[in-house]
Design an enzyme around this catalytic site. Sequence first.
Site, PDB file in Angstrom:
ATOM      1  N   GLU A 299       0.755   3.649 -11.677  1.00 22.12           N
ATOM      2  CA  GLU A 299       1.642   3.414 -10.540  1.00 22.12           C
ATOM      3  C   GLU A 299       3.037   3.950 -10.860  1.00 22.12           C
ATOM      4  O   GLU A 299       3.391   4.168 -12.018  1.00 22.12           O
ATOM      5  CB  GLU A 299       1.753   1.903 -10.254  1.00 22.12           C
ATOM      6  CG  GLU A 299       0.421   1.265  -9.880  1.00 22.12           C
ATOM      7  CD  GLU A 299       0.540  -0.224  -9.535  1.00 22.12           C
ATOM      8  OE1 GLU A 299      -0.060  -0.634  -8.538  1.00 22.12           O
ATOM      9  OE2 GLU A 299       1.230  -0.962 -10.264  1.00 22.12           O
TER      10      GLU A 299
ATOM     11  N   ASP B  45       9.430  -3.618  -7.755  1.00 22.84           N
ATOM     12  CA  ASP B  45       9.913  -2.327  -8.263  1.00 22.84           C
ATOM     13  C   ASP B  45      11.287  -1.878  -7.743  1.00 22.84           C
ATOM     14  O   ASP B  45      11.556  -1.992  -6.546  1.00 22.84           O
ATOM     15  CB  ASP B  45       8.949  -1.210  -7.851  1.00 22.84           C
ATOM     16  CG  ASP B  45       7.499  -1.588  -8.003  1.00 22.84           C
ATOM     17  OD1 ASP B  45       7.207  -2.628  -8.602  1.00 22.84           O
ATOM     18  OD2 ASP B  45       6.650  -0.842  -7.498  1.00 22.84           O
TER      19      ASP B  45
HETATM   20  C1  FRU Z   1       3.923  -1.529  -8.541  1.00 26.82           C
HETATM   21  C2  FRU Z   1       3.389  -1.576  -7.125  1.00 26.82           C
HETATM   22  C3  FRU Z   1       3.413  -0.201  -6.529  1.00 26.82           C
HETATM   23  C4  FRU Z   1       3.476  -0.481  -5.054  1.00 26.82           C
HETATM   24  C5  FRU Z   1       4.353  -1.706  -5.023  1.00 26.82           C
HETATM   25  C6  FRU Z   1       4.028  -2.658  -3.913  1.00 26.82           C
HETATM   26  O1  FRU Z   1       4.488  -2.710  -8.984  1.00 26.82           O
HETATM   27  O2  FRU Z   1       2.100  -2.123  -7.140  1.00 26.82           O
HETATM   28  O3  FRU Z   1       2.324   0.606  -6.890  1.00 26.82           O
HETATM   29  O4  FRU Z   1       4.038   0.577  -4.356  1.00 26.82           O
HETATM   30  O5  FRU Z   1       4.199  -2.360  -6.264  1.00 26.82           O
HETATM   31  O6  FRU Z   1       4.959  -3.696  -3.855  1.00 26.82           O
END
Ligand code: FRU
Length: 721
Positions: free
Chosen positions: A253, A43
């Site tokens: 998320e 992300d």
């Molecule tokens: C989304 C996620 C988020 C988390 C991150 C961990 O892709 O699962 O929810 O904070 O990636 O790398």
Amino acid sequence: MVSWTTCVFILLLGFGRCLVHSYYTEEYRPQFHFTPEQNWMNDPNGLVYYNGQYHLFYQYNPNGTTWGFMSWGHAVSTDLVHWKHLPIALECKSDSNGNVLEMFFSGSAVVDVNNTSGFAVPVGKDHHGKFIYSTPMVAIYTSNYPTAHTQSNGAVIRAGQQSQSIAFSNDNGLTWTQYDGNPVIESPPAQYADQYQQFRDPFVFWYAPSSKWIMVASLAMEHILLIYSSENLKDWTLQSQFGPENARFGQWECPSLFPLHVDGNKNIVKWVVLMGINPGGVITGSGTQYILGSFDGTTFVPDPSDVYDPTQIPTGSTVFQDFESISSSFEELGWNATGDFSGLGPQNASTVQVWDIMGYLGTGVLTTYLFGDIAMGTITSPRFTITKQYISFLIAGGYYPFNPATAGTPDDNQVSFSLVIGGQVVHSQTGTDTEDLVWRNWNVAGWIGQEAYFIVTDVNTGPFAHLHVDEIIFSDSPKDEGNWFDFGPDLYAAATYNGLDTNHRTVIGWMNNWAYAQNIPTSPWRSAMTVPRTLALKTINNKVRLVQQPVSSLSSLYTSKLYSNQFKSLRAGETAINVPAPYNARMKLTVQFSRGRGTQFGVILRSNTTDTQETVIGYDFLGQNVFVDRFSSGDNSFVDWQPNPYPGRFIATLPTKSTDCITLNILLDWSSVEVFDGQGLAVITSQIFPLDDSAQVKLFSVGGTTKDVTVSVNGIKSSWT
Ligand code: FRU
């Protein structure tokens, strides 16, 4: 005589050039998208614009090319096009035995210009001798604690706990200090106490009317967003919660909440909730949805027209089949079942021996899960005449899409629900790898008055090789599940910039999908970001929609026009166009066109001489959709499990009138395509992994001519040289 030192100098110069020359040139390396030099990225995090710099932090594994040891990588740009890599901002912490104590999960960043946090430090004195203070940049992120331990500040941490924490920087984001009072929100509110391992991804912004910081964070498994406020970024008070609404499967998320003007009118503001959903996205795996509404500083209220009750069917719709007659055979209902389904009929959904089926209406469903996944055959509806513009239905099951190239051959592995008109499959839908039925709809306006039938085809006995279908309805408006932000498989965890004005809300997404992200065939890095895109709200067909286009600064990388042409009438078949290397692998291609006698028009990119490899992008005048077909786009051997979530044809409904001029803006980089219709409404983001010799560019028109075609191509220079 050349001196010894001159020799060394020339050698070094040569070596340096050589290094520069080979920078970012590995196979598939995106040339104008952000990628880390090496290792795994997911992300985008902490997008903030300050002092002329766009900061891009990102989920980063410093130790490898798959997910793990999550830290915040960091890069900056002055134009959102050229990026400078900076040292890791927040690095995963381990104890002396190698146990990971704290990973830095996704979050956001703000510039605390009023020093509400008190993190500012004196950086000098003015000419009156008064202290000048720094402006702190504050990151708000999720501390993910894999190992139970007690922190030095006394906080007792449970294994797997996710809490919200902050860190600050007084040198414009270069170096960071974690706040010694972390975490600042240790646990979810009491009624969700059991969700302490699924509480994450804080997005924080300054809400000027109440002079407060607002945070939106996700209770991922509950499909709930929590809204908090704070005066100092350290003490947070829960204000409200939102959800579940619309697409509500898997996990919610990376939420965000921000205002936009409607149709550019400064006096009309709507608030946008944007979030990731995984799995349960529009194709399979990861997807991104948005919901419009209002925000008063404490509560987000969705617009009633923007939330969809899955149990309600549109008024004025006709139910073609609801599969409620569970004591009848398909034959008795006028359907025809073959293979293992012959003699059978709809089933009571609650008794189908599979993980809980959810989301069906009433009692009965059509299912191909009979003796496990091994049942094979077809189930065909009676013929009917198309009378309304949309067909909507509920569907769930494994992702085994219909592929016209293999259908009916020994390689056929489809588990699909298709619409057949004139002997051709004109629309097809497979499952999204869930047992939760979701609404999908097909635009059939182009076939009104024609005879059609549905066919369920299950020729697969592999894992998840089954489908459930329910509530097939005909209507003049689509029955949506939610508002998809992008209709391709590869846009997730979209985040927007803090620090820009409302008219310049800019989004960056992770151009990957958890369904196969860790297997894509790139090295020594894995994953790219989308190009930054500018967001806007536009009224389209009486509904306000979130639209997007690449940021305008991307044009600084465009070469002069490499190809441009106009065709009053483009003949049926394929027309090659000449785009010189290396720009046949990275270009901006714009086509404008109107309907002629043909049924589809588009472009074929990265095609080889034998046509065994190609990425097909186009518009279907009858099905009224923009599509990207990556069934044959190149390497897809990197997925070695079933259902294979990677291959497919992705469609974005875009209703047009027969006289309309349609525009498609296409960005092709070495390993991706991003397609935007002229309004920025039908957007499809898709990775591709073409082999190097696939360099041809072609226009195509199916079934007859396409009218008033204008084509223009600019190469896109590398932003990494
Ligand atoms: C989304 C996620 C988020 C988390 C991150 C961990 O892709 O699962 O929810 O904070 O990636 O790398």
